[in-house]
Design a protein around this motif. Structure first.
Motif, PDB file in Angstrom:
ATOM      1  N   PRO A   1      16.244  25.568   4.465  1.00  0.00           N
ATOM      2  CA  PRO A   1      16.187  24.110   4.408  1.00  0.00           C
ATOM      3  C   PRO A   1      17.490  23.467   3.934  1.00  0.00           C
ATOM      4  CG  PRO A   1      14.187  25.066   3.503  1.00  0.00           C
ATOM      5  CD  PRO A   1      15.138  26.206   3.732  1.00  0.00           C
ATOM      6  N   ALA A   2      18.323  24.234   3.238  1.00  0.00           N
ATOM      7  CA  ALA A   2      19.612  23.690   2.789  1.00  0.00           C
ATOM      8  C   ALA A   2      20.490  23.300   3.966  1.00  0.00           C
ATOM      9  CB  ALA A   2      20.333  24.705   1.899  1.00  0.00           C
ATOM     10  N   HIS A   3      20.303  23.976   5.114  1.00  0.00           N
ATOM     11  CA  HIS A   3      21.072  23.605   6.304  1.00  0.00           C
ATOM     12  C   HIS A   3      20.721  22.191   6.752  1.00  0.00           C
ATOM     13  CE1 HIS A   3      22.534  27.570   6.309  1.00  0.00           C
ATOM     14  NE2 HIS A   3      21.651  28.147   7.092  1.00  0.00           N
ATOM     15  N   ILE A   4      19.447  21.862   6.713  1.00  0.00           N
ATOM     16  CA  ILE A   4      19.007  20.528   7.110  1.00  0.00           C
ATOM     17  C   ILE A   4      19.531  19.501   6.114  1.00  0.00           C
ATOM     18  CG2 ILE A   4      17.020  19.036   7.514  1.00  0.00           C
ATOM     19  CD1 ILE A   4      17.447  21.228   9.644  1.00  0.00           C
ATOM     20  N   ARG A   5      19.418  19.820   4.846  1.00  0.00           N
ATOM     21  CA  ARG A   5      19.901  18.892   3.823  1.00  0.00           C
ATOM     22  C   ARG A   5      21.392  18.597   4.020  1.00  0.00           C
ATOM     23  NH1 ARG A   5      18.015  21.597   0.123  1.00  0.00           N
ATOM     24  NH2 ARG A   5      15.994  20.560   0.018  1.00  0.00           N
ATOM     25  N   ALA A   6      22.174  19.613   4.325  1.00  0.00           N
ATOM     26  CA  ALA A   6      23.613  19.414   4.528  1.00  0.00           C
ATOM     27  C   ALA A   6      23.888  18.575   5.770  1.00  0.00           C
ATOM     28  CB  ALA A   6      24.316  20.761   4.634  1.00  0.00           C
ATOM     29  N   LEU A   7      23.132  18.820   6.844  1.00  0.00           N
ATOM     30  CA  LEU A   7      23.390  18.129   8.106  1.00  0.00           C
ATOM     31  C   LEU A   7      22.796  16.724   8.145  1.00  0.00           C
ATOM     32  CD1 LEU A   7      22.930  21.131  10.547  1.00  0.00           C
ATOM     33  CD2 LEU A   7      25.071  20.082   9.788  1.00  0.00           C
ATOM     34  N   MET A   8      21.991  16.387   7.141  1.00  0.00           N
ATOM     35  CA  MET A   8      21.488  15.016   7.024  1.00  0.00           C
ATOM     36  C   MET A   8      22.362  14.173   6.094  1.00  0.00           C
ATOM     37  SD  MET A   8      17.323  15.429   7.047  1.00  0.00           S
ATOM     38  CE  MET A   8      17.064  13.665   7.192  1.00  0.00           C
ATOM     39  N   HIS A   9      23.391  14.767   5.530  1.00  0.00           N
ATOM     40  CA  HIS A   9      24.280  14.010   4.644  1.00  0.00           C
ATOM     41  C   HIS A   9      24.991  12.921   5.444  1.00  0.00           C
ATOM     42  CE1 HIS A   9      27.529  13.069   1.858  1.00  0.00           C
ATOM     43  NE2 HIS A   9      26.824  13.660   0.909  1.00  0.00           N
ATOM     44  N   SER A  10      25.173  11.777   4.829  1.00  0.00           N
ATOM     45  CA  SER A  10      25.755  10.626   5.533  1.00  0.00           C
ATOM     46  C   SER A  10      27.218  10.829   5.911  1.00  0.00           C
ATOM     47  CB  SER A  10      25.625   9.363   4.672  1.00  0.00           C
ATOM     48  OG  SER A  10      26.330   9.523   3.446  1.00  0.00           O
ATOM     49  N   GLU A  11      27.864  11.865   5.362  1.00  0.00           N
ATOM     50  CA  GLU A  11      29.256  12.149   5.700  1.00  0.00           C
ATOM     51  C   GLU A  11      29.421  13.536   6.310  1.00  0.00           C
ATOM     52  OE1 GLU A  11      31.468  11.552   2.122  1.00  0.00           O
ATOM     53  OE2 GLU A  11      31.158   9.382   2.105  1.00  0.00           O
ATOM     54  N   ALA A  12      28.360  14.042   6.932  1.00  0.00           N
ATOM     55  CA  ALA A  12      28.405  15.421   7.455  1.00  0.00           C
ATOM     56  C   ALA A  12      29.454  15.605   8.531  1.00  0.00           C
ATOM     57  CB  ALA A  12      27.025  15.820   7.992  1.00  0.00           C
ATOM     58  N   MET A  13      29.527  14.682   9.493  1.00  0.00           N
ATOM     59  CA  MET A  13      30.409  14.863  10.645  1.00  0.00           C
ATOM     60  C   MET A  13      31.195  13.591  10.930  1.00  0.00           C
ATOM     61  SD  MET A  13      29.415  16.082  14.551  1.00  0.00           S
ATOM     62  CE  MET A  13      28.909  14.475  15.194  1.00  0.00           C
ATOM     63  N   THR A  14      32.496  13.739  11.068  1.00  0.00           N
ATOM     64  CA  THR A  14      33.367  12.603  11.379  1.00  0.00           C
ATOM     65  C   THR A  14      34.126  12.868  12.674  1.00  0.00           C
ATOM     66  OG1 THR A  14      33.694  11.983   9.053  1.00  0.00           O
ATOM     67  CG2 THR A  14      35.369  11.247  10.635  1.00  0.00           C
ATOM     68  N   ILE A  15      34.064  11.909  13.571  1.00  0.00           N
ATOM     69  CA  ILE A  15      34.889  11.931  14.775  1.00  0.00           C
ATOM     70  C   ILE A  15      36.059  10.997  14.509  1.00  0.00           C
ATOM     71  CG2 ILE A  15      34.973  11.564  17.257  1.00  0.00           C
ATOM     72  CD1 ILE A  15      33.036  13.782  16.337  1.00  0.00           C
ATOM     73  N   PRO A  16      37.284  11.516  14.519  1.00  0.00           N
ATOM     74  CA  PRO A  16      38.451  10.670  14.229  1.00  0.00           C
ATOM     75  C   PRO A  16      38.585   9.525  15.226  1.00  0.00           C
ATOM     76  CG  PRO A  16      39.032  12.999  14.162  1.00  0.00           C
ATOM     77  CD  PRO A  16      37.659  12.911  14.771  1.00  0.00           C
ATOM     78  N   PRO A  17      39.384   8.521  14.887  1.00  0.00           N
ATOM     79  CA  PRO A  17      39.568   7.388  15.807  1.00  0.00           C
ATOM     80  C   PRO A  17      40.269   7.826  17.086  1.00  0.00           C
ATOM     81  CG  PRO A  17      41.147   7.276  13.992  1.00  0.00           C
ATOM     82  CD  PRO A  17      40.162   8.356  13.644  1.00  0.00           C
ATOM     83  N   ASN A  18      40.011   7.094  18.140  1.00  0.00           N
ATOM     84  CA  ASN A  18      40.689   7.326  19.413  1.00  0.00           C
ATOM     85  C   ASN A  18      41.869   6.369  19.486  1.00  0.00           C
ATOM     86  OD1 ASN A  18      41.387   8.001  22.026  1.00  0.00           O
ATOM     87  ND2 ASN A  18      39.798   6.736  22.963  1.00  0.00           N
ATOM     88  N   VAL A  19      43.061   6.937  19.388  1.00  0.00           N
ATOM     89  CA  VAL A  19      44.285   6.131  19.372  1.00  0.00           C
ATOM     90  C   VAL A  19      45.131   6.503  20.586  1.00  0.00           C
ATOM     91  CG1 VAL A  19      46.361   5.527  18.098  1.00  0.00           C
ATOM     92  CG2 VAL A  19      44.237   6.010  16.856  1.00  0.00           C
TER      93      VAL A  19
END
Length: 293
Positions: free
Chosen positions: A171-189
């Motif tokens: 269940p720790a995997h789910i907790r980590a992937l539900m974090h509000s900062e889990a995944m960031t897609i950088p800006p498209n410049v």
């Protein structure tokens, strides 16, 4: 029991177990289970619509096989979506003015450099994973006008199955992937101009009506994961689930007049080659979930 209680509450073990067991007892055995024969997607009969909705309710996806052939009418995905309560189309930069995207090889400045508009394979992803939290994609339709001469096969996977397999591992995997900062897609410049800002958010989240929603891309570059051990372990486990031979992936090639309607299922595309008229599909992305699912 409301569906939103079961998949997302890490503290409600009994409710999760009941939902999980029912889900795993009703998996599609082959892509043929997803298929609904229809006459015209623009004018579904009540029986055709209910057959599609029933599959989306059980498996978050359906494949329709229609008789419209290579009719290039862009109203096909729009009217089909409206039948299932899909009204708010995502006006992404690659879409046409009507927000329906022509997915075909395009080398103009707007599309150049984006893999969906090439003949290259596309790894596992959900649509719109780079969108802001306010513009998350909950459903999409992919309608085939013309298939490629060779290749261009799609794989489809219900995000709820990925969630179950990860939660059963830890269940720790789910907790980590539900974090509000889990995944960031950088800006498209491009040429110093920011065309799209950075997008940060969870992988798993509460969707429309409390349903499970997923935001993910398996790309290795131009992506930033939260820098902690729990997230690193969760991402490795997620990729292992996607690669596992026993994961119930549905593989099929869309032919003229065929299409997929789904609650933003995970999907891939193999490399393809054209000969004569190019491969052409229409894609509509929606902010709503399919009505009744």
């Amino acid at each position: 029991m409301p569906r939103h209680v079961t998949p997302l509450s890490l503290s409600n073990h009994d409710a999760y177990r009941r939902w999980r067991d029912a889900k795993l007892a009703d998996l599609p055995e082959s892509p043929a289970d997803l298929v609904v024969e229809v006459d015209d997607p623009r004018r579904l009969t009540d029986a055709e619509a209910e057959a599609i909705r029933e599959r989306c309710r059980r498996w978050n996806m359906a494949v329709y096989r229609s008789r419209v052939g290579d009719d290039p009418d862009k109203a096909i995905p729009r009217l089909l979506g409206a039948r299932f309560g899909l009204q708010r189309l995502d006006h992404n930069p690659g879409a046409d003015e009507d927000a329906i995207t022509a997915v075909t090889i395009q080398a103009d400045a707007l599309h150049r450099g984006f893999i969906p508009y090439t003949d290259k394979p596309i790894a596992w992803h959900t649509d719109g994973y780079y969108n802001s939290p306010q513009r998350q994609i909950r459903a999409f339709i992919l309608h085939c006008v013309r298939p490629a001469a060779a290749g261009g096969e799609n794989a489809l996977l219900d995000p709820e199955i990925v969630y179950i397999r990860l939660r059963d591992r830890d269940p720790a995997h789910i907790r980590a992937l539900m974090h509000s900062e889990a995944m960031t897609i950088p800006p498209n410049v491009v040429d110093g101009e920011e065309l799209r800002p950075a997008s940060t958010g969870p992988v798993f989240m509460s969707g429309e009506g409390g349903s499970l929603a997923m935001r993910y891309t398996d790309r290795k570059r131009n992506i930033q994961w939260r820098d902690d051990a729990a997230t690193t372990a969760a991402v490795a486990a997620l990729r292992a689930v996607l690669a596992a031979e026993d994961t119930p992936v549905m593989r099929l090639r869309l032919e003229s007049g065929w299409g997929v309607i789904c609650n933003n299922a995970l999907h891939t595309r193999t490399r393809f080659s054209d000969a004569g008229e190019p491969r052409l599909l229409y894609r509509g992305r929606y902010y709503e979930r399919i009505d009744g699912t």
